[in-house]
Motif scaffolding. Sequence first.
Motif, PDB file in Angstrom:
ATOM      1  N   ILE A  35      -4.943  -0.703  -0.108  1.00  0.00           N
ATOM      2  CA  ILE A  35      -3.702  -1.368  -0.541  1.00  0.00           C
ATOM      3  C   ILE A  35      -3.347  -0.851  -1.930  1.00  0.00           C
ATOM      4  O   ILE A  35      -4.214  -0.765  -2.806  1.00  0.00           O
ATOM      5  N   HIS A  36      -2.098  -0.470  -2.107  1.00  0.00           N
ATOM      6  CA  HIS A  36      -1.571   0.016  -3.400  1.00  0.00           C
ATOM      7  C   HIS A  36      -0.760  -1.129  -3.988  1.00  0.00           C
ATOM      8  O   HIS A  36       0.259  -1.526  -3.434  1.00  0.00           O
ATOM      9  N   LEU A  37      -1.242  -1.651  -5.116  1.00  0.00           N
ATOM     10  CA  LEU A  37      -0.710  -2.919  -5.620  1.00  0.00           C
ATOM     11  C   LEU A  37       0.122  -2.800  -6.882  1.00  0.00           C
ATOM     12  O   LEU A  37      -0.317  -2.192  -7.869  1.00  0.00           O
ATOM     13  N   HIS A  38       1.286  -3.414  -6.856  1.00  0.00           N
ATOM     14  CA  HIS A  38       2.045  -3.756  -8.060  1.00  0.00           C
ATOM     15  C   HIS A  38       2.057  -5.278  -8.101  1.00  0.00           C
ATOM     16  O   HIS A  38       2.270  -5.924  -7.074  1.00  0.00           O
ATOM     17  N   ILE A  39       1.860  -5.835  -9.273  1.00  0.00           N
ATOM     18  CA  ILE A  39       1.728  -7.284  -9.413  1.00  0.00           C
ATOM     19  C   ILE A  39       3.000  -7.854 -10.046  1.00  0.00           C
ATOM     20  O   ILE A  39       3.636  -7.201 -10.879  1.00  0.00           O
ATOM     21  N   LEU A  54      -4.833  -0.169  -7.860  1.00  0.00           N
ATOM     22  CA  LEU A  54      -3.787  -0.703  -8.739  1.00  0.00           C
ATOM     23  C   LEU A  54      -2.861   0.425  -9.171  1.00  0.00           C
ATOM     24  O   LEU A  54      -3.319   1.540  -9.474  1.00  0.00           O
ATOM     25  N   SER A  55      -1.591   0.111  -9.222  1.00  0.00           N
ATOM     26  CA  SER A  55      -0.619   1.072  -9.744  1.00  0.00           C
ATOM     27  C   SER A  55      -0.765   1.162 -11.253  1.00  0.00           C
ATOM     28  O   SER A  55      -0.795   0.144 -11.945  1.00  0.00           O
ATOM     29  N   THR A  56      -0.829   2.389 -11.771  1.00  0.00           N
ATOM     30  CA  THR A  56      -0.712   2.586 -13.223  1.00  0.00           C
ATOM     31  C   THR A  56       0.699   3.095 -13.554  1.00  0.00           C
ATOM     32  O   THR A  56       1.001   3.381 -14.696  1.00  0.00           O
ATOM     33  N   LEU A 105      -1.530   8.478   5.868  1.00  0.00           N
ATOM     34  CA  LEU A 105      -0.240   7.790   5.767  1.00  0.00           C
ATOM     35  C   LEU A 105      -0.220   6.706   4.700  1.00  0.00           C
ATOM     36  O   LEU A 105      -1.194   5.964   4.541  1.00  0.00           O
ATOM     37  N   ARG A 106       0.913   6.617   4.007  1.00  0.00           N
ATOM     38  CA  ARG A 106       1.191   5.416   3.206  1.00  0.00           C
ATOM     39  C   ARG A 106       2.490   4.832   3.727  1.00  0.00           C
ATOM     40  O   ARG A 106       3.477   5.561   3.914  1.00  0.00           O
ATOM     41  N   VAL A 107       2.471   3.533   3.954  1.00  0.00           N
ATOM     42  CA  VAL A 107       3.670   2.825   4.389  1.00  0.00           C
ATOM     43  C   VAL A 107       3.775   1.532   3.579  1.00  0.00           C
ATOM     44  O   VAL A 107       2.836   1.133   2.915  1.00  0.00           O
ATOM     45  N   MET A 148       6.658  -1.896   2.032  1.00  0.00           N
ATOM     46  CA  MET A 148       7.975  -2.280   1.525  1.00  0.00           C
ATOM     47  C   MET A 148       8.268  -1.714   0.137  1.00  0.00           C
ATOM     48  O   MET A 148       9.425  -1.707  -0.281  1.00  0.00           O
ATOM     49  N   GLU A 149       7.243  -1.234  -0.575  1.00  0.00           N
ATOM     50  CA  GLU A 149       7.528  -0.527  -1.833  1.00  0.00           C
ATOM     51  C   GLU A 149       8.413   0.683  -1.545  1.00  0.00           C
ATOM     52  O   GLU A 149       9.252   1.064  -2.363  1.00  0.00           O
ATOM     53  N   ASP A 150       8.217   1.277  -0.358  1.00  0.00           N
ATOM     54  CA  ASP A 150       8.879   2.546  -0.040  1.00  0.00           C
ATOM     55  C   ASP A 150      10.043   2.395   0.927  1.00  0.00           C
ATOM     56  O   ASP A 150      10.937   3.237   0.955  1.00  0.00           O
TER      57      ASP A 150
HETATM   58 ZN    ZN Z   1       3.632   2.247  -6.730  1.00  0.00          ZN
END
Ligand code: ZN
Length: 282
Positions: free
Chosen positions: A48-52, A83-85, A226-228, A230-232
């Motif tokens: 999971i790629h997270l933005h908080i 985590l997104s930097t 794959l990355r999928v 709603m961020e994208d």
């Molecule tokens: Zn991001």
Amino acid sequence: MATTPGTLITVAPTGAELSKGDFPQLPTTLEELVETAVACEAAGASMIHLHIRDAEHRPTLDHGHLKAAVDALREQTSLVVQLSTGGSVHDPLEQRLTVLDAEPDSCSLTCGTTNFGDDVFLNPYGFMSDLYVQAQEREVVPEFELFDLGHVAALARLIDAHGLPFGGKVHVDFVTGVPGGMPGTPAALVAGVSMLPAEVTSWSATGIGRTHLPIAAAALAAGGHLRVGMEDNVVFARGVPVQHNRELVERAARLAELMQRPAMSTGDARALLGVKDRRPAA
Ligand code: ZN
Ligand code: KMH
């Protein structure tokens, strides 16, 4: 680059750009993030790629918020927690470095400045270099975000300067279709893949907006992951909005299955990426 039989599916459920007011189905609270993560893991995601977001649903890099999310996801899922930097285009560089204090398994590391719609997503070489070294020291595995072909060359420069990341693996993610970056076309993706340095051990791709599905198909065909999320992309099909991130993960898993590269387990993803096991003892 070794070929892998399975497909790593990363879900990027929230991002920093969309507003909760416009998209009430966007997971922004901790409770919504955990529910999303559990559902997406069950559907085939392994990272999971997270933005908080804060209490007002605005992007935040506040340590307490980040740490609470990392801890909750680690407790309630076995997903690799990234985590997104990158944060939002408005976040200062110094604050983006502090993301590592939350001890994620992985962190994003974008390999260059890019135009980002009407904004600029700033990633000067000095910042990339500091983040690279700090991630090595903190034993956090970076995922290199490549928005443009020049970013591939910058990745090679980082590896030449500092050696391999923690864990010895090099995983990159092509973020295509951002207005200002490389287009979300199979031709651009294949050009990027052909330029990857020899140290790269795995790659994934995502396409923004209407490029989401064609880039997923192209990535699978070219041996990528794959990355999928709603961020994208928030449109499932013409006139059909995404209601839950799970829908995008389910579709990606179906596609991967059809291509005879089914979604990989979180255990296989951990081995692929070389992340440190920070999960609490059972
Ligand atoms: Zn991001
Ligand atoms: N929100 C974008 C400005 C990342 O997460 O590292 C940057 C981004 C990349 O989403």
